[in-house]
Design an enzyme around this catalytic site. Sequence first.
Site, mmCIF file in Angstrom:
data_model
loop_
_atom_site.group_PDB
_atom_site.id
_atom_site.type_symbol
_atom_site.label_atom_id
_atom_site.label_comp_id
_atom_site.label_asym_id
_atom_site.label_seq_id
_atom_site.Cartn_x
_atom_site.Cartn_y
_atom_site.Cartn_z
ATOM 1 N N TYR A 195 4.361 6.416 9.790
ATOM 2 C CA TYR A 195 3.498 5.378 9.478
ATOM 3 C C TYR A 195 4.360 4.292 8.739
ATOM 4 C CZ TYR A 195 -1.147 3.024 8.295
ATOM 5 O OH TYR A 195 -1.966 2.029 8.321
ATOM 6 N N LYS A 248 1.156 -0.140 15.062
ATOM 7 C CA LYS A 248 2.738 -0.085 15.503
ATOM 8 C C LYS A 248 3.204 -1.156 16.390
ATOM 9 C CE LYS A 248 4.042 3.232 13.128
ATOM 10 N NZ LYS A 248 4.030 2.328 11.641
ATOM 11 N N PRO A 269 -3.856 0.449 18.819
ATOM 12 C CA PRO A 269 -3.317 0.149 17.497
ATOM 13 C C PRO A 269 -3.703 1.271 16.465
ATOM 14 C CG PRO A 269 -5.642 -0.693 18.520
ATOM 15 C CD PRO A 269 -4.848 -0.037 19.590
ATOM 16 N N HIS A 314 0.779 -1.195 -0.083
ATOM 17 C CA HIS A 314 -0.077 -0.001 0.045
ATOM 18 C C HIS A 314 0.801 1.254 0.140
ATOM 19 C CE1 HIS A 314 -4.246 -1.299 1.511
ATOM 20 N NE2 HIS A 314 -3.917 -2.186 0.758
ATOM 21 N N TYR A 318 -8.965 5.684 8.080
ATOM 22 C CA TYR A 318 -9.198 6.130 9.320
ATOM 23 C C TYR A 318 -10.299 7.313 9.309
ATOM 24 C CZ TYR A 318 -4.786 3.611 10.004
ATOM 25 O OH TYR A 318 -3.734 2.487 10.005
HETATM 26 P P1 FAS Z 1 2.224 -11.481 21.955
HETATM 27 O O1 FAS Z 1 1.290 -11.190 22.901
HETATM 28 O O2 FAS Z 1 1.840 -11.525 20.507
HETATM 29 O O3 FAS Z 1 2.904 -12.973 22.501
HETATM 30 C C1 FAS Z 1 3.265 -13.224 23.519
HETATM 31 C C2 FAS Z 1 3.055 -14.627 23.715
HETATM 32 O O4 FAS Z 1 3.687 -15.062 25.248
HETATM 33 C C3 FAS Z 1 1.698 -15.164 23.685
HETATM 34 O O5 FAS Z 1 1.749 -16.282 22.601
HETATM 35 C C4 FAS Z 1 1.316 -15.673 25.075
HETATM 36 O O6 FAS Z 1 0.660 -17.014 25.208
HETATM 37 C C5 FAS Z 1 2.902 -16.223 25.616
HETATM 38 N N1 FAS Z 1 2.998 -15.788 27.001
HETATM 39 C C6 FAS Z 1 2.182 -14.914 27.933
HETATM 40 N N2 FAS Z 1 2.463 -15.206 29.125
HETATM 41 C C7 FAS Z 1 3.316 -16.320 29.186
HETATM 42 C C8 FAS Z 1 3.675 -17.089 30.278
HETATM 43 N N3 FAS Z 1 3.703 -16.681 31.611
HETATM 44 N N4 FAS Z 1 4.475 -18.202 30.037
HETATM 45 C C9 FAS Z 1 4.822 -18.544 28.508
HETATM 46 N N5 FAS Z 1 4.261 -18.073 27.621
HETATM 47 C C10 FAS Z 1 3.664 -16.721 27.729
HETATM 48 N N6 FAS Z 1 -1.012 -4.408 16.746
HETATM 49 C C11 FAS Z 1 -1.326 -3.666 15.444
HETATM 50 O O7 FAS Z 1 -0.157 -3.308 14.951
HETATM 51 N N7 FAS Z 1 -2.565 -3.548 14.912
HETATM 52 C C12 FAS Z 1 -3.727 -4.175 15.374
HETATM 53 O O8 FAS Z 1 -4.736 -4.032 15.106
HETATM 54 C C13 FAS Z 1 -3.482 -4.933 16.795
HETATM 55 N N8 FAS Z 1 -4.658 -5.581 17.444
HETATM 56 C C14 FAS Z 1 -4.231 -5.867 18.501
HETATM 57 C C15 FAS Z 1 -5.509 -6.437 19.424
HETATM 58 C C16 FAS Z 1 -5.204 -7.205 20.370
HETATM 59 C C17 FAS Z 1 -6.616 -7.817 21.040
HETATM 60 C C18 FAS Z 1 -4.133 -7.572 21.097
HETATM 61 C C19 FAS Z 1 -4.087 -7.844 22.438
HETATM 62 C C20 FAS Z 1 -2.972 -6.603 20.429
HETATM 63 C C21 FAS Z 1 -3.120 -5.927 19.115
HETATM 64 N N9 FAS Z 1 -2.061 -5.517 18.318
HETATM 65 C C22 FAS Z 1 -2.106 -4.866 17.365
HETATM 66 C C23 FAS Z 1 -0.910 -5.492 19.153
HETATM 67 C C24 FAS Z 1 -0.210 -6.939 18.711
HETATM 68 O O9 FAS Z 1 -0.237 -7.255 17.258
HETATM 69 C C25 FAS Z 1 1.159 -6.896 19.298
HETATM 70 O O10 FAS Z 1 2.118 -5.950 19.250
HETATM 71 C C26 FAS Z 1 1.901 -8.246 19.138
HETATM 72 O O11 FAS Z 1 1.307 -9.433 19.301
HETATM 73 C C27 FAS Z 1 3.145 -8.243 20.005
HETATM 74 O O12 FAS Z 1 3.794 -9.505 19.650
HETATM 75 P P2 FAS Z 1 4.514 -10.007 21.069
HETATM 76 O O13 FAS Z 1 5.556 -9.195 21.702
HETATM 77 O O14 FAS Z 1 5.057 -11.228 20.252
HETATM 78 O O15 FAS Z 1 3.295 -10.659 21.952
HETATM 79 C C1 PHB Z 2 -5.772 -4.124 10.821
HETATM 80 O O1 PHB Z 2 -5.754 -4.418 9.693
HETATM 81 O O2 PHB Z 2 -6.163 -4.778 11.812
HETATM 82 C C2 PHB Z 2 -5.185 -2.769 11.194
HETATM 83 C C3 PHB Z 2 -4.631 -1.926 10.326
HETATM 84 C C4 PHB Z 2 -4.226 -0.693 10.719
HETATM 85 C C5 PHB Z 2 -4.290 -0.308 12.097
HETATM 86 C C6 PHB Z 2 -4.822 -1.179 13.085
HETATM 87 C C7 PHB Z 2 -5.452 -2.530 12.499
HETATM 88 O O3 PHB Z 2 -3.911 1.129 12.472
#
Ligand code: FAS
Ligand code: PHB
Length: 394
Positions: free
Chosen positions: A388, A300, A296, A76, A204
């Site tokens: 971005y 980032k 989000p 994009h 957005y």
């Molecule tokens: P993660 O949270 O992905 O992974 C951590 C891992 O550690 C998990 O698999 C968990 O099971 C494990 N863990 C936790 N506690 C533990 C323990 N005690 N022992 C062993 N393992 C354990 N980011 C965006 O850029 N755009 C979005 O739209 C977006 N939407 C999101 C929606 C939600 C609901 C959430 C929670 C996050 C969102 N994020 C989004 C952010 C998300 O993408 C994170 O930045 C990304 O998953 C970060 O990756 P990790 O740091 O690997 O953490």
């Molecule tokens: C998504 O596609 O999930 C998405 C894209 C851009 C954002 C947040 C979420 O800023």
Amino acid sequence: MRQNHTTQVCIIGAGPAGLLLSQLLANAGVRSIVIDRQDRTYIEARVRAGVLEQGTVDALNEAGVGARMAREGLPHSGFDLAFDGDRHRIDLAALTGQSVMVYGQTEVTRDLFEKRIAEGAQFFFNVSDVVPSDLKSDSPTVSFQHDGQPVTITCDYIAGCDGFRGVSRQAIPAEVLKTYERVYPFGWLGVLTERPPVSHELIYANHERGFALCSMRSNTRSRYYVQCNLTDTVEDWSDDRFWQELSRRIGPDAAADLQTGPSFEKSIAPLRSFVAEPMRYGNMFLAGDAAHIVPPTGAKGLNLAVADVRILSRALIEHYKNGNDHHIDSYSAQVLARVWKVERFSWQLSTLMHQFPDHSPFEKKMQRAEFDYLVQSEAASRSIAENYVGLPLD
Ligand code: FAS
Ligand code: PHB
């Protein structure tokens, strides 16, 4: 009977941060063991991020997992900001010479798991009672329960990649750990639907009824969000209510192209800005959501986790290959310098694009004035664009 294992790096968490770190280390001949409290199926199924910075694309290619992303990802070169029906395109390519890649986190996680498992990486899934210990010693350990058995991994370094609710951040003594937090007074309700996206790029939207985001996972699968109350549950939001609200918030022109359909994933995520310092304690490093959370809005979260891992993997490889600990010793200061700048951008875009219940009429005027300034000023749009597409790593 306790099981004992040794490795060079014990990685807590098999999300994108932990998996990418394990792969980048393996590519350099550095051994790791990855543990997670969930299993692969659960981790791969979590629907989260959708937009990858070029730096993240580069890291995945460097890790050797970029082939499917190159085939199926959607480059994009811009996105729209909409304000009460007025739309302004942030032309990423013209303003920065860069673009972003639309490719879901679920796909990134799947690609990383496939390569890690094909290469025989050692995982412990469904672990419990995880305790990092002896963090200041040269042989820190991680103990846990697995299949009803006590297990201890002795290693040189621990990588805390266990997300916001993990245990690694909690292992840093309270008198050392400093945390900073902003909790937003609203959440995001997200849905997935097998329908072509409303536009070829992301939209957005800030509308008087609230924020909305039109995104996608492919040319046939769309991802949409609306700002919702923190007290809302997914049961409060039928598909009909969701589509009606989204249509009102994105305005009549975009709504005319909206193809609605049944949602097959519906979830509510709270929004917060959070940073924990330091991101290193003894021989334990934090990376990703274990150390920081961003709303989000700026896309980032995943990208920041990848940036941490690129810097941490380089530091650990430098240690093992050349016995040089300069990057290890500077890790926390280096990543935090970038983390705070990304926190600022995510906070700024969230403040611009959402309806805040406690905003005065003056603050609402400030939001509109900032949008109008973005439309008029190439410099202002370039500032949004360069954040971005992703700030430089160093
Ligand atoms: P993660 O949270 O992905 O992974 C951590 C891992 O550690 C998990 O698999 C968990 O099971 C494990 N863990 C936790 N506690 C533990 C323990 N005690 N022992 C062993 N393992 C354990 N980011 C965006 O850029 N755009 C979005 O739209 C977006 N939407 C999101 C929606 C939600 C609901 C959430 C929670 C996050 C969102 N994020 C989004 C952010 C998300 O993408 C994170 O930045 C990304 O998953 C970060 O990756 P990790 O740091 O690997 O953490
Ligand atoms: C998504 O596609 O999930 C998405 C894209 C851009 C954002 C947040 C979420 O800023």
